[in-house]
Design an enzyme around this catalytic site. Sequence first.
Site, PDB file in Angstrom:
ATOM      1  N   ALA A   1       7.216  -5.048   4.778  1.00 61.77           N
ATOM      2  CA  ALA A   1       7.008  -5.693   6.076  1.00 61.77           C
ATOM      3  C   ALA A   1       6.307  -7.024   5.883  1.00 61.77           C
ATOM      4  O   ALA A   1       5.663  -7.272   4.851  1.00 61.77           O
ATOM      5  CB  ALA A   1       6.170  -4.808   7.003  1.00 61.77           C
ATOM      6  N   TYR A   2       6.446  -7.878   6.881  1.00 55.71           N
ATOM      7  CA  TYR A   2       5.636  -9.087   6.985  1.00 55.71           C
ATOM      8  C   TYR A   2       4.398  -8.670   7.755  1.00 55.71           C
ATOM      9  O   TYR A   2       4.495  -8.244   8.915  1.00 55.71           O
ATOM     10  CB  TYR A   2       6.423 -10.171   7.745  1.00 55.71           C
ATOM     11  CG  TYR A   2       5.665 -11.457   7.973  1.00 55.71           C
ATOM     12  CD1 TYR A   2       5.949 -12.595   7.227  1.00 55.71           C
ATOM     13  CD2 TYR A   2       4.672 -11.545   8.950  1.00 55.71           C
ATOM     14  CE1 TYR A   2       5.256 -13.785   7.436  1.00 55.71           C
ATOM     15  CE2 TYR A   2       3.967 -12.726   9.158  1.00 55.71           C
ATOM     16  CZ  TYR A   2       4.263 -13.839   8.408  1.00 55.71           C
ATOM     17  OH  TYR A   2       3.582 -15.009   8.616  1.00 55.71           O
ATOM     18  N   THR A   3       3.211  -8.762   7.128  1.00 57.64           N
ATOM     19  CA  THR A   3       2.004  -8.185   7.732  1.00 57.64           C
ATOM     20  C   THR A   3       0.916  -9.210   8.060  1.00 57.64           C
ATOM     21  O   THR A   3      -0.182  -8.821   8.445  1.00 57.64           O
ATOM     22  CB  THR A   3       1.404  -7.116   6.804  1.00 57.64           C
ATOM     23  OG1 THR A   3       1.116  -7.708   5.532  1.00 57.64           O
ATOM     24  CG2 THR A   3       2.370  -5.958   6.622  1.00 57.64           C
TER      25      THR A   3
ATOM     26  N   TYR B   1       3.570 -10.931  15.703  1.00 56.23           N
ATOM     27  CA  TYR B   1       3.687  -9.810  14.763  1.00 56.23           C
ATOM     28  C   TYR B   1       4.082  -8.527  15.493  1.00 56.23           C
ATOM     29  O   TYR B   1       5.032  -7.843  15.113  1.00 56.23           O
ATOM     30  CB  TYR B   1       2.370  -9.608  14.009  1.00 56.23           C
ATOM     31  CG  TYR B   1       2.355  -8.325  13.209  1.00 56.23           C
ATOM     32  CD1 TYR B   1       3.075  -8.214  12.025  1.00 56.23           C
ATOM     33  CD2 TYR B   1       1.631  -7.219  13.652  1.00 56.23           C
ATOM     34  CE1 TYR B   1       3.072  -7.026  11.306  1.00 56.23           C
ATOM     35  CE2 TYR B   1       1.611  -6.039  12.926  1.00 56.23           C
ATOM     36  CZ  TYR B   1       2.341  -5.944  11.756  1.00 56.23           C
ATOM     37  OH  TYR B   1       2.351  -4.769  11.052  1.00 56.23           O
TER      38      TYR B   1
ATOM     39  N   TRP C   1      -4.230   0.904  11.124  1.00 55.94           N
ATOM     40  CA  TRP C   1      -5.324   0.550  10.222  1.00 55.94           C
ATOM     41  C   TRP C   1      -5.188   1.211   8.852  1.00 55.94           C
ATOM     42  O   TRP C   1      -6.085   1.922   8.386  1.00 55.94           O
ATOM     43  CB  TRP C   1      -6.666   0.924  10.851  1.00 55.94           C
ATOM     44  CG  TRP C   1      -7.072   0.085  12.023  1.00 55.94           C
ATOM     45  CD1 TRP C   1      -6.341  -0.876  12.647  1.00 55.94           C
ATOM     46  CD2 TRP C   1      -8.322   0.136  12.722  1.00 55.94           C
ATOM     47  NE1 TRP C   1      -7.040  -1.445  13.689  1.00 55.94           N
ATOM     48  CE2 TRP C   1      -8.269  -0.841  13.768  1.00 55.94           C
ATOM     49  CE3 TRP C   1      -9.477   0.898  12.584  1.00 55.94           C
ATOM     50  CZ2 TRP C   1      -9.336  -1.047  14.652  1.00 55.94           C
ATOM     51  CZ3 TRP C   1     -10.522   0.691  13.471  1.00 55.94           C
ATOM     52  CH2 TRP C   1     -10.462  -0.279  14.486  1.00 55.94           C
TER      53      TRP C   1
ATOM     54  N   THR D   1       3.860   0.051  13.822  1.00 55.19           N
ATOM     55  CA  THR D   1       2.430  -0.186  13.990  1.00 55.19           C
ATOM     56  C   THR D   1       1.934   0.087  15.403  1.00 55.19           C
ATOM     57  O   THR D   1       2.712   0.028  16.365  1.00 55.19           O
ATOM     58  CB  THR D   1       2.123  -1.660  13.642  1.00 55.19           C
ATOM     59  OG1 THR D   1       0.778  -1.984  13.959  1.00 55.19           O
ATOM     60  CG2 THR D   1       3.028  -2.606  14.442  1.00 55.19           C
TER      61      THR D   1
ATOM     62  N   GLN E   1       0.817  -1.218   0.000  1.00 57.60           N
ATOM     63  CA  GLN E   1       0.000   0.000   0.000  1.00 57.60           C
ATOM     64  C   GLN E   1       0.853   1.272   0.000  1.00 57.60           C
ATOM     65  O   GLN E   1       0.690   2.147  -0.849  1.00 57.60           O
ATOM     66  CB  GLN E   1      -0.914   0.023   1.228  1.00 57.60           C
ATOM     67  CG  GLN E   1      -1.994  -1.018   1.259  1.00 57.60           C
ATOM     68  CD  GLN E   1      -2.960  -0.758   2.406  1.00 57.60           C
ATOM     69  OE1 GLN E   1      -3.731   0.198   2.381  1.00 57.60           O
ATOM     70  NE2 GLN E   1      -2.913  -1.596   3.429  1.00 57.60           N
TER      71      GLN E   1
ATOM     72  N   LYS F   1       7.616  -6.375  15.186  1.00 61.51           N
ATOM     73  CA  LYS F   1       7.666  -4.963  14.815  1.00 61.51           C
ATOM     74  C   LYS F   1       8.358  -4.137  15.897  1.00 61.51           C
ATOM     75  O   LYS F   1       9.099  -3.196  15.591  1.00 61.51           O
ATOM     76  CB  LYS F   1       6.257  -4.439  14.553  1.00 61.51           C
ATOM     77  CG  LYS F   1       5.586  -5.031  13.319  1.00 61.51           C
ATOM     78  CD  LYS F   1       6.312  -4.696  12.024  1.00 61.51           C
ATOM     79  CE  LYS F   1       6.153  -3.239  11.634  1.00 61.51           C
ATOM     80  NZ  LYS F   1       6.787  -2.944  10.316  1.00 61.51           N
TER      81      LYS F   1
END
Length: 298
Positions: A62-64, A127, A152, A103, A13, A131
Amino acid sequence: MSLRILQFGATGQLAREMLDRAGPGVAITALSRAEVDLTDPDAVARAIGEAGEIDLVLNAAAYTAVDKAESEPDLAYAVNAWAPGAMARACQARGLPLLHVSTDMVFSGDKAGPYVETDAPAPLHVYGSSKLAGEQAVLAACDRALVMRVSWLFSAYGQNFLQMMLRLSQTQPVLKVVADQRACPTASGDLAAFILSQGERLAGAPAGAPEWGLLHVVNEGAASRYDMAQAIFALTRPGDPPVMEPVPTSAFPTPARRALNGELDSGRMQAVFSLQLRPWQEALEDVVAQLSAQKETV
């Protein structure tokens, strides 16, 4: 403005919004995972060390997969912690600033009000822990690092809550939407606009300047998932909204426990950069209009 950015991430994104919004005078070299293996710290460092003339590095990768991280902790830490640490060391060696995205999920959600940058993190899952480790690695290794916590993220690209709601509304007779989780919905495009507007300033800011450190970058206002869903359908289906039912988080058991409060206070951003991102509802209107235009084009 003349700004040269080396960007890790090409299809997410934020990465796509950066590429879309980079105007004249901004050159972005976006590195995909095919070009740089984020699980290889040496490859990550080499990409920075061997890059040509650049002004700053942005980690937009990132790994999300929040739930999947519970069963893939090594991969989550490799991408979210060890890769950013390698970036930070390589940036420090070249005297480059590093912008890194984190995050709200580094917090437990137990606080009554919005979290400020100095609140103690206490992630509830792998997660969030990965982070947080990334934040710590970046700030420890690079004295010109800005770690931006977001919340978000939504956009016309990729997988996010907006896209999920629109997709589910096509197939589900009743949408059950969580009503007890709150955060600050934030448009990826507004985050990209902030980075681009401050890029030249950050490229020239010395170590020890107030610009560096932790920063909460979110759109103004907070909402529950249910509130956001209502706003989405007020824009996309004003005359025929889907049937929605507010439910508690417990209605959707997940491998990773979710925090109920992810609100982030953006007072430090206002104090340091004299900026406040617009209300999330205004940003949502623009993203919905963008999605509508894309459909018309297709």
